[in-house]
Enzyme design. Sequence first.
Site, mmCIF file in Angstrom:
data_model
loop_
_atom_site.group_PDB
_atom_site.id
_atom_site.type_symbol
_atom_site.label_atom_id
_atom_site.label_comp_id
_atom_site.label_asym_id
_atom_site.label_seq_id
_atom_site.Cartn_x
_atom_site.Cartn_y
_atom_site.Cartn_z
ATOM 1 N N CYS A 75 -2.241 -12.359 -35.914
ATOM 2 C CA CYS A 75 -3.191 -13.407 -36.703
ATOM 3 C C CYS A 75 -3.629 -14.612 -36.574
ATOM 4 C CB CYS A 75 -2.502 -13.991 -37.877
ATOM 5 S SG CYS A 75 -1.494 -12.944 -38.992
ATOM 6 N N ASP A 76 -4.572 -15.399 -36.291
ATOM 7 C CA ASP A 76 -5.237 -16.600 -35.399
ATOM 8 C C ASP A 76 -5.529 -17.445 -36.166
ATOM 9 O OD1 ASP A 76 -4.840 -17.339 -32.628
ATOM 10 O OD2 ASP A 76 -6.602 -17.778 -33.732
ATOM 11 N N SER A 77 -5.541 -18.921 -35.781
ATOM 12 C CA SER A 77 -5.836 -19.886 -36.504
ATOM 13 C C SER A 77 -6.752 -20.804 -35.715
ATOM 14 C CB SER A 77 -4.417 -19.852 -37.328
ATOM 15 O OG SER A 77 -4.565 -19.486 -38.889
#
EC number: 3.6.1.9
Length: 211
Positions: A75-77
């Site tokens: 995941c990356d935000s």
Amino acid sequence: MRFVLASASSARLSVLRSAGIDPLVRVSGVDEDAVTASLGDPAPTELVTALAQAKADAVAAEIGAEEPDAVVVGCDSMLLMAHGEIVGKPGTREAAAKRWAQNSGSSGELLTGHAIVRLEGGEVTARAKGHLGTTVRFGEPSEAELEAYLATGEPLHVAGGFTLEGFGGWFIEGVDGDPSSVLGISLPLTRKLLAEVGVSVVTLWSSPNAE
């Protein structure tokens, strides 16, 4: 089959555990700056998705012998601010203060990229990736409130310089979209991506999520 979370985020871990999954946590160690540089001038959604894929791939490559049958989730935000700049973790008090000065009373789009790698017999058999955008409406903390928030250290180490589940939640007026994505991992998107690699999320639940 094990659910492997390629992230050190306590918020993502908490979301998954509340939703019935107790994942194995492995941090990728991916050089995010190097990945970003290799993309040239990516669109914001391309950037968060590529970073998520790099993290999932790195952990999948390391864990095949230990967990031969698994789904690895990266995941990356990042926050796409109202004036068009995309930002990750502030890192410093000064950067966090600047972000809040820019965002106070406005809104931004929290972009979350997800990538899943499926392992069977220690080999990669399928991949899926996607992204999601959720609008976050920022309140207007007073100078004293903002100073107190910065003093907690929390906004320095989270995407966009805010949280929903921590001290920052006092200063978020609302969210338009999937709230779990703002916490770092979108449950609806993860369910869809798992289906793309042939896994039903319900088979990964450790226990019914009931009172």
